[in-house]
Design a protein around this motif. Structure first.
Motif: not given
Length: 453
Positions: A278-301
């Motif tokens: 997104a934003a001409e490749g300067m961020r990902t879609l789940d970067d918006f709001d500093l994180f959004n969407g499903a958290p399932d692809r990461f382990n959260w410590k």
């Protein structure tokens, strides 16, 4: 407090006594909310040396009146920086800076700076939200795997007394952002020389319970409805995005649709998620709001709490006296217009799960304890090198008790470019809160009407 809210608390108490509630937090922990903890789970007390004060209720709604263009006065306009951190002095403050902030000093030693001001814990939230937060504390649980919530009451943090990293990231996702709102804001992705084209965007966010035609059974798994329409430049005008964000994302993943003004077609958009650019490749879609969407692809410590200099009370940065050209500079926004304060944050470290795909192998997110907004985020590439640095310049609509951003920045420290969004300096009455909206406005068929040009 209204009669309905008192009835809610009464029913909640009876259910606890009856033993019918699956408690996310035991009763003695829930009782801490409003006692040694704030009603949303932050530490009420200040820190040891007093540089972080105790929370005493936040800014009153009477702290200032909006002007004719919808801007609130800066309650701290007369304050001067206590000190300014530069590349030459960053080392002595490194214990209260993120790796991303230190990387910005290295990347831009002559221009990046952090002006540090007196800390003010200005956030407070509406009583209705505090009642809902207390309900969530006793009732909300994670589904198996952590990719959704059960017994959750939308519009408030689900876990004000979190036990682990998954609960903390769900607090960011589910935090209070107002009942319903509409806003017109500007985003840009400047070139390395600072040249940019402003994108004017109309964004609308609504929670099911705030709709005029709320249907509890039909919307039981909806966290929020989001719609975004590009107003300019001409090549993008008329494009519309619609998102239905779900609570249990295993049962039903995020649903998204796009309207293409050129083709005059509405299409499902499953790519509106995760690491799509997104934003001409300067961020990902789940970067918006500093994180959004499903958290399932990461382990959260959950690394823990720490004290950091984070962007806060950024009223100067959203001042109508500034033009977008004053703010958007080569490499980064004009740091002279920013304000940082010492606050406690929750530090999360997310690492990519084996077998999952994402352009980030790791991300560290720092979340303000008083608002549950993201404040800082560092993202690492597949080789483990720091790649992107994000900052949320927090502001607070104290008249309606809504935390927000004066700007959100995403810096690519490798390419020297960045994206900035949520600017509104040159817009008039850009925010509307508590707007009556219906479910019909957030349907795929409504996109065709909205996007016609």
């Amino acid at each position: 407090m209204t009669h309905q809210q008192l009835m809610q608390i009464g029913c909640f108490t009876l259910s606890l006594i009856a033993g019918n509630v699956i408690a996310a937090a035991p009763a003695d922990q829930v009782a801490r909310l409003g006692a040694d903890l704030t009603p949303v789970g932050a530490e009420k007390a200040g820190n040891a040396d007093g540089s972080i004060p105790a929370w005493t209720g936040g800014l009153p709604t009477t702290a200032g009146n909006k002007d004719s263009n919808g801007f609130l006065p800066d309650p701290f306009a007369s304050e001067k920086p206590l000190f300014i951190i530069t590349a030459k002095t960053a080392e002595q403050y490194k214990s209260k800076l993120t790796p991303g902030q230190l990387a910005m000093f290295s990347r831009y030693p002559d221009t990046y700076r952090i002006p540090v001001y007196t800390t003010h814990r200005s956030v407070n939230l509406p009583e209705k939200n505090l009642v809902t937060t207390r309900l969530n504390a006793a009732e909300t649980t994670l589904i198996e795997g952590g990719n959704g919530l059960e017994h959750y009451h939308p519009g408030a943090v689900p876990f004000p007394i979190p036990k682990d990293g998954l609960e903390v990231i769900w607090n960011l996702i589910g935090r209070y952002r107002g009942e319903n709102f509409k806003r017109i804001v500007v985003q840009a992705s400047p070139q390395t020389n600072g040249n940019f084209t402003p994108n004017v965007v109309k964004q609308e966010l609504a929670f099911p319970s705030g709709l005029t035609d709320y249907q509890p059974e039909e919307m039981a798994n909806i966290l929020s409805f989001y719609r975004e329409e590009f107003l300019s430049p001409a090549r993008m005008a008329g494009g519309v995005l619609l998102v239905h964000e779900t609570i249990n994302q295993v049962k039903e993943p995020r649903m998204a649709w796009e309207y293409n003004a050129g083709q005059r077609r509405v299409r499902r958009a499953p790519q509106i998620a995760y690491d799509s650019p997104a934003a001409e490749g300067m961020r990902t879609l789940d970067d918006f709001d500093l994180f959004n969407g499903a958290p399932d692809r990461f382990n959260w410590k959950l690394v823990g709490k720490q004290e950091l200099y984070i962007p806060y009370n950024s009223y100067r940065l959203e001042s109508p006296k500034l033009k977008y050209t004053d703010i958007i500079q080569p490499g980064h926004i004009n740091q002279d217009d920013t304000r940082y304060e010492l606050h406690r944050v929750w530090h999360l470290q997310a690492t990519l799960k084996p077998g999952e795909r994402h352009v980030y192998s790791r991300r560290d997110i720092y979340i303000d304890e008083d608002s549950w907004q993201g404040a800082e985020a560092d993202a690492y590439d597949g080789r483990g090198a720091l790649w992107r640095v994000s900052e949320g310049h927090a502001s607070f609509f104290y008249d309606v008790k809504v935390p927000s951003f004066a700007a959100e920045t995403h810096y690519d420290i490798l390419s020297g470019r960045y994206a900035v969004n949520s600017l509104r300096n040159e817009e008039k009455n850009s925010y509307e809160f508590n707007v009556p909206v219906s479910r019909k406005e957030f349907t795929p068929s409504a996109l065709r009407v909205t996007g016609i040009r």
